[in-house]
Scaffold this active site. Structure first.
Site, PDB file in Angstrom:
ATOM      1  N   SER A   1       0.869  -1.179   0.000  1.00  6.75           N
ATOM      2  CA  SER A   1       0.000   0.000   0.000  1.00  6.75           C
ATOM      3  C   SER A   1       0.898   1.218   0.000  1.00  6.75           C
ATOM      4  CB  SER A   1      -0.896  -0.014   1.238  1.00  6.75           C
ATOM      5  OG  SER A   1      -2.052   0.777   1.041  1.00  6.75           O
TER       6      SER A   1
ATOM      7  N   LYS B   1     -14.944  -6.201  -5.174  1.00  7.43           N
ATOM      8  CA  LYS B   1     -15.911  -5.817  -6.188  1.00  7.43           C
ATOM      9  C   LYS B   1     -15.799  -4.331  -6.471  1.00  7.43           C
ATOM     10  CE  LYS B   1     -18.779  -3.379  -4.845  1.00  7.43           C
ATOM     11  NZ  LYS B   1     -19.335  -2.262  -4.000  1.00  7.43           N
TER      12      LYS B   1
ATOM     13  N   ASP C   1     -21.483   1.730  -7.439  1.00  4.78           N
ATOM     14  CA  ASP C   1     -20.564   1.054  -6.513  1.00  4.78           C
ATOM     15  C   ASP C   1     -21.359   0.346  -5.415  1.00  4.78           C
ATOM     16  OD1 ASP C   1     -17.679   0.615  -5.443  1.00  4.78           O
ATOM     17  OD2 ASP C   1     -18.797   1.441  -3.745  1.00  4.78           O
TER      18      ASP C   1
END
Lengths: 306, 306
Positions: B34, B88, B166
């Site tokens: 990250s 997702k 979303d």
């Protein structure tokens, strides 16, 4: 002999389907279903429903209506045991095709989602060439004047009408056939006229699964010379498909200059599919267009008055 | 024991993935990739490249980065022989998934495109109920406040970020699981804020292959009570999935009220897929969203300042 009805006797049906059917063995036109348009000497109905309720026997229907109404007509025809030929694009969404494919398979009927540009004479030779010589970069220029090619066809700028992707999908139908690897969109911008619901220009960047860049520029307002070209850089030279796939050049030298025969190719394939009890539905070109709408940045451009 | 790295230690990774991994047998977190965020006691890298070049051994990666960059990371991880779990939506386009599925199959690795809402406790009981009692009409209300649930997540309104889809894709992931027949969009309108590249509201009309109407209303500006409900009218009563699939009611009477355990369900399934050498990629929810962008009418709504 396949007894065929044309549904939607518009420009594409008159310009392309009628002469192609005439030339093709094993299929004959027996009926027209079209709100207003008629054809001398052929049974006429104002709708598909009316045709199916009549005593005119048909084995197959060719749906030349706008994509927004095609799914319902295809479902109806399949439920009456008819083979179905779909003009491009095969529908207004990708998802609507799966139930149609399932219905065709369940009834043993042919469903053929046509991509006429794939029957252009340069396409199969280009595919064979690129199987031998890997592409390094691809450039598509698909630029035509909507006022010349689609006069009065307002459905093109309605939702589901695809706008400049109506011709652009022809380029995508060729690309998905000739390139050796699958590809996908990485970036796009779509220009929507301020007064319309579909784009009139688009710039698309794709990459294939090995990283080869593919750029496509679509324009629906091209005046002067019209351009339907695909250039592919390879280690063996620059391959160019010109005029929508009707001519093939390698480093500018003509390899193929054949007469246009897309729709006769479509009907020959349809007759063959019916004879074999097979179907042919490849959604990749429409999938790429849906992806372009999904990922593309929308830009508002000048109103289009037609 | 699967040695897992999380790529993208953002809100969803911290809120959901970390506690779920902690609870799941057969998998352990060994690294974070990250840009800025770190986790005490876990090896940290600033990128997936750096992680893969290191001597920290990982078997699998969970990609919790925004969808616009996920494909490239998934391809890289698969090419290094890692199993891949995708948050997702699984990508920024539908077409980009096919090469990833092919790569996973070729290398014998697991590719799992997760849909967390499918692991909500009411989903499988609802599916079983609707297999017995055919739906007659479906109404989806998915209304939440983006300012509460996605603070500072500007990528959501970038191209490919999906905007109100979303959360809306969660509803579609449930619908595509519980309804007995495939369905498709027939009409849609999408409201784009004047200053943003993704919709903030949407109204969608679908039909299933037997004609059952399905209506979905999505809103990303809901204040007050938040609504994630699916109502299905059947001959045996009105089935309601509430709170994103965590509760199930029949004519208002509670059938299921179970604690939320979506992400533990995801990781349990991932461990099982890896053990079986299987994959799980269902693109239907993303396909419906792409179709909505393709067919939907775009409406410009008030700017969103966040």
């Amino acid at each position: 002999m396949i007894r065929l009805a044309i549904v939607g006797l518009g420009k594409i049906a008159r310009d392309q389907h009628l002469p192609a059917i005439e030339k093709t063995e094993g299929i004959e036109l027996v009926a027209i279903a079209s709100r207003n348009a008629t054809l001398e000497g052929v049974a006429h109905f104002t709708s598909l429903d009316e045709l199916l309720a009549s005593d005119v026997a048909v084995d197959a229907v060719a749906l030349c209506t706008p994509p927004q109404v095609r799914r319902e007509q295809a479902a109806l025809a399949l439920s009456h045991g008819k083979h179905v030929l779909l003009e491009k694009p095969p529908g207004a969404t990708v998802s609507e095709l799966a139930p149609l494919v399932a219905a065709a398979q369940a009834s043993g009927k042919t469903l053929f989602a046509t991509w006429h540009s794939r029957f252009a004479p340069a396409v199969e030779p280009a595919r064979a060439f690129l199987a031998e010589h890997a592409p390094r970069a691809v450039m598509v220029e698909w630029k035509e004047d909507v006022r010349v090619w689609h006069p009065g066809q307002d459905w093109i700028f309605e939702p589901g009408g695809l706008g400049v992707f109506d011709p652009g999908i022809n380029a995508l139908s060729i690309l998905t056939r000739i390139l050796p690897n699958p590809f996908f969109l990485t970036k796009a911008s779509l220009g929507f006229p301020a007064n319309r619901d579909a784009p009139i220009e688009a710039a698309l960047d794709f990459a294939d699964s090995t990283g080869v860049p593919i750029r496509a520029e679509l324009d629906f307002l091209q005046t002067g010379p019209q351009t339907w070209d695909i250039h592919v850089e390879t280690g063996a030279g620059r391959l160019t498909l010109s005029l929508g796939g009707s001519r093939l050049f390698l480093d500018g030298k003509a390899l193929i200059e054949a007469p246009e025969a897309e729709y006769p190719g479509i009907y020959k394939h349809f007759v063959d599919l019916v004879a074999r009890g097979a179907g042919d539905v490849d959604l990749a070109p429409l999938q790429h267009v849906a992806d372009a709408f999904l990922l593309g940045r929308r830009i508002v451009v000048a109103p289009f008055e037609g």
